[in-house]
Enzyme design. Sequence first.
Site, short mmCIF file in Angstrom:
data_model
loop_
_atom_site.label_atom_id
_atom_site.label_comp_id
_atom_site.label_asym_id
_atom_site.label_seq_id
_atom_site.Cartn_x
_atom_site.Cartn_y
_atom_site.Cartn_z
N ALA A 22 -20.11 52.70 2.23
CA ALA A 22 -19.94 53.79 3.21
C ALA A 22 -20.01 53.24 4.63
O ALA A 22 -20.78 53.74 5.45
CB ALA A 22 -21.01 54.85 2.98
N TYR A 24 -17.77 51.15 8.05
CA TYR A 24 -16.74 51.45 9.05
C TYR A 24 -15.38 51.69 8.40
O TYR A 24 -14.53 52.36 8.97
CB TYR A 24 -16.64 50.29 10.05
CG TYR A 24 -17.80 50.25 10.99
CD1 TYR A 24 -17.74 50.90 12.22
CD2 TYR A 24 -18.98 49.59 10.66
CE1 TYR A 24 -18.81 50.88 13.09
CE2 TYR A 24 -20.06 49.56 11.54
CZ TYR A 24 -19.97 50.21 12.75
OH TYR A 24 -21.03 50.20 13.62
N ARG A 51 -27.90 55.05 5.30
CA ARG A 51 -26.50 55.27 5.69
C ARG A 51 -25.95 56.56 5.09
O ARG A 51 -25.28 57.34 5.78
CB ARG A 51 -25.65 54.09 5.24
CG ARG A 51 -24.75 53.66 6.36
CD ARG A 51 -24.00 52.42 6.13
NE ARG A 51 -23.60 51.91 7.46
CZ ARG A 51 -22.78 50.91 7.66
NH1 ARG A 51 -22.29 50.26 6.65
NH2 ARG A 51 -22.45 50.53 8.88
N CYS A 286 -14.34 41.35 12.08
CA CYS A 286 -13.23 40.85 11.26
C CYS A 286 -12.55 39.58 11.75
O CYS A 286 -12.35 38.66 10.95
CB CYS A 286 -12.18 41.94 11.11
SG CYS A 286 -12.80 43.35 10.20
N ARG A 356 -20.98 43.93 16.11
CA ARG A 356 -20.86 42.70 15.34
C ARG A 356 -19.95 41.69 16.06
O ARG A 356 -18.84 42.02 16.45
CB ARG A 356 -20.33 43.00 13.93
CG ARG A 356 -21.36 43.75 13.10
CD ARG A 356 -20.84 44.11 11.73
NE ARG A 356 -19.84 45.16 11.75
CZ ARG A 356 -19.27 45.69 10.67
NH1 ARG A 356 -19.61 45.26 9.47
NH2 ARG A 356 -18.38 46.65 10.78
P1 NAI Z 1 -19.86 47.67 6.53
O1 NAI Z 1 -20.86 46.61 6.52
O2 NAI Z 1 -19.81 48.65 7.66
O3 NAI Z 1 -19.99 48.55 5.20
C1 NAI Z 1 -20.12 48.00 3.93
C2 NAI Z 1 -21.07 48.89 3.13
O4 NAI Z 1 -21.06 48.46 1.78
C3 NAI Z 1 -22.53 48.79 3.59
O5 NAI Z 1 -22.98 50.09 3.96
C4 NAI Z 1 -23.27 48.27 2.36
O6 NAI Z 1 -24.56 48.84 2.20
C5 NAI Z 1 -22.35 48.69 1.24
N1 NAI Z 1 -22.50 47.93 0.01
C6 NAI Z 1 -22.53 46.58 -0.16
N2 NAI Z 1 -22.64 46.27 -1.46
C7 NAI Z 1 -22.68 47.43 -2.14
C8 NAI Z 1 -22.76 47.78 -3.52
N3 NAI Z 1 -22.81 46.83 -4.46
N4 NAI Z 1 -22.79 49.09 -3.86
C9 NAI Z 1 -22.73 50.04 -2.91
N5 NAI Z 1 -22.63 49.79 -1.60
C10 NAI Z 1 -22.60 48.50 -1.21
O7 NAI Z 1 -18.44 46.96 6.38
P2 NAI Z 1 -17.02 47.45 6.95
O8 NAI Z 1 -16.88 47.14 8.38
O9 NAI Z 1 -16.76 48.84 6.47
O10 NAI Z 1 -16.05 46.44 6.19
C11 NAI Z 1 -15.81 46.53 4.80
C12 NAI Z 1 -14.65 45.62 4.46
O11 NAI Z 1 -13.48 46.07 5.11
C13 NAI Z 1 -14.85 44.17 4.89
O12 NAI Z 1 -14.27 43.34 3.93
C14 NAI Z 1 -14.07 44.10 6.18
O13 NAI Z 1 -13.59 42.80 6.42
C15 NAI Z 1 -12.91 45.03 5.91
N6 NAI Z 1 -12.33 45.64 7.10
C16 NAI Z 1 -13.13 46.06 8.12
C17 NAI Z 1 -12.56 46.64 9.24
C18 NAI Z 1 -13.42 47.08 10.37
O14 NAI Z 1 -12.84 47.38 11.43
N7 NAI Z 1 -14.73 47.16 10.25
C19 NAI Z 1 -11.10 46.83 9.35
C20 NAI Z 1 -10.38 46.42 8.20
C21 NAI Z 1 -10.98 45.82 7.13
#
Ligand code: NAI
Length: 490
Positions: A22, A24, A51, A286, A356
Site C-alpha cells: 500500500a 506510493y 500504513r 526510482c 527518498r
Molecule cells: P513503498 O515503499 O511506498 O511501498 C511498498 C509497500 O509494500 C510498503 O508499504 C511495504 O510495507 C509493503 N510490503 C513489502 N513487503 C510486503 C509483503 N510481503 N506483504 C505486504 N506488504 C508488503 O514503495 P513504492 O514507492 O510504492 O514502490 C513500489 C514499487 O513500484 C517499487 O518497485 C518501485 O520501484 C516501483 N515504482 C515506484 C514508483 C514511485 O514513484 N514511487 C513509480 C513507478 C514504479
Amino acid sequence: MEKLFYCSKLDMTIGKICCIGAGYVGGPTCAIIAHNCPSIQVTVVDLSEERIAQWNSDRLPIFEPGLDDIVKGCRGKNLFFSTDVKKEIVEADLIFICVNTPTKNYGVGKGRAADLKYIESAARMIATVSTKSKIVVEKSTVPVKAAESIANILKANVKPGVKYQILSNPEFLAEGTAVKDLLQPDRVLIGGDQTPEGHEAIQALCWVYGHWVSKDRIITMNTWSSELSKLAANAFLAQRISSINAMSAICESTGADVTEVAHAVGMDTRIGNKFLKASVGFGGSCFQKDVLNLVYLCECLNLPEVAEYWQQVININDYQRRRFANKIIESLFNTVTNKNIAIFGFAFKKDTGDTRESAAIYICKYLMDEGAKLHIYDPKVEEKQLITELTHPAISDDPSRVKELVTIHKDPYEAANNTHALVVCTEWDEFINYDYEKIYGSMLKPAFLFDGRIILDHQKLMGLGFNVITIGKRLQRPNVHRPYAQAPAQ
Ligand code: NAI
C-alpha cells in the site's frame, strides 16, 4: 451490472483484485482502478498496520494532488485497505505485487542490484495460501527475468487444481502527478507468456485498463521486454537530467545560460523539451535504484562498457549535488561552520512529501559535515521523516550532531530569519511568491540565496540586495575574467 471478464483457461472471472503493498504505487493505482471499475472489488493489503490505518483515515499516508477525493469516493464501496494479507490473497482473482524493491545494501550486488526479498516473500505468501487459480501481476520495478523467479516459486509450491499466469505490468506514474498519470497514461505496458494461456491473461488485464485507457495506449509484449522497458525508460529519463546538469557545469564556466541552452536543444523535435531542466540533481526512490539495477544487469551479462556508460548517469548526479554544496561553501567565504543556513524544500520534488534519495538530503549532509546550522522548511514533509533521513547512518554517523545542527520550521519566514544564506532545494510553487523583501530584511548581511531549482526571479532578488547563485548561469560578474579560450592552443 457489467459482465466480468471470464478466463476460460484459468476458469475464473476477474471480480476481485488484491494489491500487495500500500505504498506510493499500490495505493494510487488501486484507487484509480476502483474509481473506474465499479464492478470490481479492489483491496490493498500491507504488512504495515500504520500504513493501512492511514489509508483508512482522513489523512492519507501520501500526498498526491487529487488523490484524497478519489480514495474517499470509493473507499468502503469497492476499495478497501486491509492488513489481512492472507484472506485477501485467497479471495483474489488477480493480484498486483506492488512491494518495494530497494537497492540491496548487503551481500552479492550490494549497492547496485535490486533487493527482491519483498517480492519473493509476496510470491511465497501467494503460493502458500492460494486455493484457486490466479493472475499474478508484477507491478514493482524489477530486474529482467524476475517474473520467471516468481513463476518458479509459485510452480514449485502449486496446489492441485491451481494454475497461475504471471504478467509484467510496470508502473510509469510519477510522484506529484500520480493521479493524472494514472488517469491519462502515456502508455500501459503488459508483458506475458507468449502462449494461449499467457495471451488470455494479458487480455484480462487489458480489459481492466480498458475501462478508462484507450486501446491504442495499451501495449502488449513478451515479459522480458516489458521488464526491461521500465528500467530503460527510467535510465533514459535520468540520463536526460544528468546530460543537462553536465551542460550546466559548462555554462557556469563559460557564461552560457543553461536555461537558454535547454530551450534551444529542446526545440529540436527529435530531442523534445521535457526533462531538460538543470537542477541540483535528481532524487526519488526510482531513478538511482533503477539505473544501478541496469548497471548490475549489464555487469552480470558481461557487458562492462554498457555498465560503465549507465553508471556515469549516477556519477554526474552525485557530482552535481556535491558541486552545488561546494558552491555554497565557497560563496560563504569558504566556511559555513556555525553559520545559519535556511533550506527551502526537503522533498525530492514538488507536490509530494516523499524524501527518498532527495537531493536536499545530500546538500544538508555536506553542509552539516562542515558544521553549518540548518533551518529546514518543507510544506509537506513530516518532521519525523526528515529526521529519519538525516540520521540515516549513510548520512550522519552521529544522530546527536543532527539534533544539534538541525532545526525544523513550520514557517518559511521563521526558517530564514537570522540566517546567512537561503538554499532552495525543491521546486515548490509556493517558494516563488514569498515576500523576499521581508526575508531579505530578516537575514544577516551579506545575504546569499542559492537557487538549486532555477525557479526564482533572480534579477528581482538581486535588486533587493541578495547575492544570488544558481545552477548553470553566472549571475554576478566574476572578479577575474577567465576566458574559456584559455584552453591549450591547438
Ligand atoms: P513503498 O515503499 O511506498 O511501498 C511498498 C509497500 O509494500 C510498503 O508499504 C511495504 O510495507 C509493503 N510490503 C513489502 N513487503 C510486503 C509483503 N510481503 N506483504 C505486504 N506488504 C508488503 O514503495 P513504492 O514507492 O510504492 O514502490 C513500489 C514499487 O513500484 C517499487 O518497485 C518501485 O520501484 C516501483 N515504482 C515506484 C514508483 C514511485 O514513484 N514511487 C513509480 C513507478 C514504479
